[in-house]
Design a protein around this motif. Structure first.
Motif, PDB file in Angstrom:
ATOM      1  N   UNK A  17      13.688   9.311  71.274  1.00 47.31           N
ATOM      2  CA  UNK A  17      13.754   7.858  71.088  1.00 47.31           C
ATOM      3  C   UNK A  17      12.495   7.315  70.417  1.00 47.31           C
ATOM      4  N   UNK A  18      12.676   6.209  69.684  1.00 47.76           N
ATOM      5  CA  UNK A  18      11.575   5.590  68.965  1.00 47.76           C
ATOM      6  C   UNK A  18      11.293   4.220  69.563  1.00 47.76           C
ATOM      7  N   UNK A  19      10.057   3.977  69.883  1.00 47.19           N
ATOM      8  CA  UNK A  19       9.624   2.636  70.288  1.00 47.19           C
ATOM      9  C   UNK A  19       8.890   2.028  69.097  1.00 47.19           C
ATOM     10  N   UNK A  20       9.437   0.937  68.586  1.00 45.73           N
ATOM     11  CA  UNK A  20       8.912   0.325  67.368  1.00 45.73           C
ATOM     12  C   UNK A  20       8.532  -1.119  67.668  1.00 45.73           C
ATOM     13  N   UNK A  21       7.388  -1.526  67.193  1.00 44.67           N
ATOM     14  CA  UNK A  21       6.915  -2.895  67.383  1.00 44.67           C
ATOM     15  C   UNK A  21       6.473  -3.459  66.041  1.00 44.67           C
ATOM     16  N   UNK A  22       6.640  -4.758  65.879  1.00 47.62           N
ATOM     17  CA  UNK A  22       6.218  -5.400  64.643  1.00 47.62           C
ATOM     18  C   UNK A  22       6.753  -6.809  64.550  1.00 47.62           C
ATOM     19  N   UNK A  23       6.750  -7.334  63.355  1.00 51.15           N
ATOM     20  CA  UNK A  23       7.279  -8.671  63.092  1.00 51.15           C
ATOM     21  C   UNK A  23       8.709  -8.560  62.582  1.00 51.15           C
ATOM     22  N   UNK A  24       9.556  -9.464  63.018  1.00 51.63           N
ATOM     23  CA  UNK A  24      10.948  -9.433  62.557  1.00 51.63           C
ATOM     24  C   UNK A  24      11.418 -10.832  62.212  1.00 51.63           C
ATOM     25  N   UNK A  25      12.455 -10.876  61.383  1.00 52.56           N
ATOM     26  CA  UNK A  25      13.076 -12.139  61.011  1.00 52.56           C
ATOM     27  C   UNK A  25      14.492 -11.845  60.545  1.00 52.56           C
ATOM     28  N   UNK A  26      15.309 -12.877  60.491  1.00 61.65           N
ATOM     29  CA  UNK A  26      16.686 -12.735  60.010  1.00 61.65           C
ATOM     30  C   UNK A  26      16.730 -13.052  58.523  1.00 61.65           C
ATOM     31  N   UNK A  27      17.477 -12.241  57.779  1.00 63.31           N
ATOM     32  CA  UNK A  27      17.551 -12.405  56.334  1.00 63.31           C
ATOM     33  C   UNK A  27      19.008 -12.444  55.877  1.00 63.31           C
ATOM     34  N   UNK A  28      19.218 -13.151  54.766  1.00 67.33           N
ATOM     35  CA  UNK A  28      20.511 -13.115  54.091  1.00 67.33           C
ATOM     36  C   UNK A  28      20.241 -12.982  52.597  1.00 67.33           C
ATOM     37  N   UNK A  88       3.244   3.862  71.254  1.00 67.43           N
ATOM     38  CA  UNK A  88       3.398   4.681  72.457  1.00 67.43           C
ATOM     39  C   UNK A  88       4.133   3.930  73.560  1.00 67.43           C
ATOM     40  N   UNK A  89       4.006   2.613  73.573  1.00 67.45           N
ATOM     41  CA  UNK A  89       4.666   1.786  74.578  1.00 67.45           C
ATOM     42  C   UNK A  89       4.517   0.328  74.212  1.00 67.45           C
ATOM     43  N   UNK A  90       5.175  -0.530  74.973  1.00 65.00           N
ATOM     44  CA  UNK A  90       5.180  -1.947  74.644  1.00 65.00           C
ATOM     45  C   UNK A  90       4.158  -2.767  75.424  1.00 65.00           C
ATOM     46  N   UNK A  91       3.512  -2.163  76.386  1.00 66.80           N
ATOM     47  CA  UNK A  91       2.512  -2.884  77.169  1.00 66.80           C
ATOM     48  C   UNK A  91       1.303  -3.219  76.299  1.00 66.80           C
ATOM     49  N   UNK A  92       0.791  -4.435  76.491  1.00 65.74           N
ATOM     50  CA  UNK A  92      -0.416  -4.841  75.786  1.00 65.74           C
ATOM     51  C   UNK A  92      -0.195  -5.381  74.393  1.00 65.74           C
ATOM     52  N   UNK A  93       1.063  -5.465  73.941  1.00 67.05           N
ATOM     53  CA  UNK A  93       1.344  -6.001  72.611  1.00 67.05           C
ATOM     54  C   UNK A  93       1.341  -7.530  72.638  1.00 67.05           C
ATOM     55  N   UNK A  94       0.931  -8.181  71.565  1.00 71.40           N
ATOM     56  CA  UNK A  94       1.052  -9.637  71.489  1.00 71.40           C
ATOM     57  C   UNK A  94       2.494 -10.078  71.726  1.00 71.40           C
ATOM     58  N   UNK A  95       2.681 -11.177  72.439  1.00 66.69           N
ATOM     59  CA  UNK A  95       4.018 -11.609  72.831  1.00 66.69           C
ATOM     60  C   UNK A  95       4.923 -11.884  71.642  1.00 66.69           C
ATOM     61  N   UNK A  96       4.349 -12.331  70.532  1.00 67.60           N
ATOM     62  CA  UNK A  96       5.167 -12.726  69.394  1.00 67.60           C
ATOM     63  C   UNK A  96       5.722 -11.545  68.602  1.00 67.60           C
ATOM     64  N   UNK A  97       5.288 -10.338  68.923  1.00 64.71           N
ATOM     65  CA  UNK A  97       5.822  -9.167  68.227  1.00 64.71           C
ATOM     66  C   UNK A  97       7.168  -8.755  68.824  1.00 64.71           C
ATOM     67  N   UNK A  98       8.039  -8.280  67.959  1.00 65.45           N
ATOM     68  CA  UNK A  98       9.345  -7.796  68.382  1.00 65.45           C
ATOM     69  C   UNK A  98       9.235  -6.350  68.842  1.00 65.45           C
ATOM     70  N   UNK A  99       9.920  -6.044  69.937  1.00 70.17           N
ATOM     71  CA  UNK A  99       9.990  -4.667  70.429  1.00 70.17           C
ATOM     72  C   UNK A  99      11.399  -4.146  70.201  1.00 70.17           C
ATOM     73  N   UNK A 100      11.497  -2.963  69.675  1.00 71.69           N
ATOM     74  CA  UNK A 100      12.798  -2.366  69.389  1.00 71.69           C
ATOM     75  C   UNK A 100      12.757  -0.901  69.784  1.00 71.69           C
ATOM     76  N   UNK A 101      13.730  -0.465  70.576  1.00 71.26           N
ATOM     77  CA  UNK A 101      13.795   0.936  70.984  1.00 71.26           C
ATOM     78  C   UNK A 101      15.071   1.561  70.440  1.00 71.26           C
TER      79      UNK A 101
END
Length: 286
Positions: free
Chosen positions: A144-155, A206-219
């Motif tokens: 499994x992949x734990x991915x964090x970053x910025x996200x937005x909806x696009x068209x 490595x995990x989602x703990x300690x990430x800024x709240x505004x970042x998206x977490x995706x597993x």
């Protein structure tokens, strides 16, 4: 003869727009899943299947009205709309006038001098180029992949702004806490029937703990992927994605899983120049 799922569905829409069509029917004609058709169509045209159907129907209606069709409801029904109200709303949203006012303006002057003349200048669908020397993909299992970053909806109207999302990530959030390596991942997920999708610009952590709240977490769970590596410039990504979804997958009889796919940018990728190569990971059912 039609060569791709998009070619097939474009031909079908042009000849059958009067019928009650839905994505399931059009995907059946294209020979791929609904999910595959939406991704392939967006990759090839920058638009959506339902948007193209709507355009064909409304332009057909405009031609009937310009010829003086007296009954608006008959025009609506003939062009695939179930009611006068739904047709009038769609027509006004597209052309800025009601069907009645459009017909009046069209009949008041020769079409070439009419204020509605530009309605008939339909936008040509410009498809990207098929890459005929695409290197064969490899199959790889990951997760499994734990991915964090910025996200937005696009068209289709906003997809060109994705690079700005990457720029914001680099400027405001690098280095990401708990980042595993120098590899970046661009994940396409939560697609809808209109061709919109969520896009996450980020990296594996490595995990989602300690990430800024505004970042998206995706597993993403562990699964198999087809991995298409491309050594060229990032400007070629539309041709690459188009080739994968509209040529390689249908030609090889591969049905992708209805799951997120992603771009993988290795440490060698230079975000300033767009050089360094990248990969497209297509999910497969286990």
């Amino acid at each position: 003869m039609a060569d791709t799922p998009v070619d097939r569905v474009l031909w079908f829409i042009d000849g059958h727009y009067r019928e009650a069509l839905d994505l399931d029917r059009m995907a059946e004609v294209a020979g791929v899943s609904r999910f595959h058709l939406c991704r392939a169509f967006a990759a090839a045209t920058g638009g959506t299947v339902t948007g193209r159907l709507r355009e064909v129907r409304l332009h057909a209606a405009a031609r009937l009205l310009a010829a003086g069709a007296p009954d608006i409801l008959s025009v609506a029904l003939d062009c695939g709309y179930g009611s006068h109200a739904a047709f009038t709303r769609a027509f006004r949203d597209r052309f800025g006038v009601t069907p009645v006012r459009f017909r009046t303006a069209a009949l008041a002057a020769p079409l070439r001098h009419s204020p509605v003349h530009n309605v008939f200048s339909e936008t040509a669908i410009m498809q990207p180029t098929i890459i005929h020397d695409l290197p064969p993909p490899r199959t790889e299992r990951t997760g499994p992949l734990r991915i964090a970053g910025l996200s937005s909806h696009y068209d289709i109207s906003t997809i060109g702004t994705i690079p700005a999302l990457w720029q914001k990530l680099v400027m405001e959030y690098e280095p990401l806490p708990g980042r595993l390596d120098g590899v970046s991942l661009g994940v396409c997920y939560a697609g809808d029937a209109e061709g919109g999708f969520d896009y996450l610009a980020g990296a594996q952590v490595t995990g989602f703990d300690g990430l800024p709240e505004e970042l998206t977490r995706l597993e993403l769970p562990a699964r198999n992927y087809l991995v298409f590596a491309w050594p060229g410039h990032i400007s070629e990504i539309r041709n690459l994605v188009h080739t994968i979804w509209n040529h390689w997958l249908p030609t090889h009889g591969v049905t992708p899983a209805r799951a997120p796919d992603f771009e993988r940018y290795p440490e060698s990728f230079d975000g300033a120049t767009g050089d360094g190569g990248y990969e497209i990971w297509i999910p497969l059912d286990d």
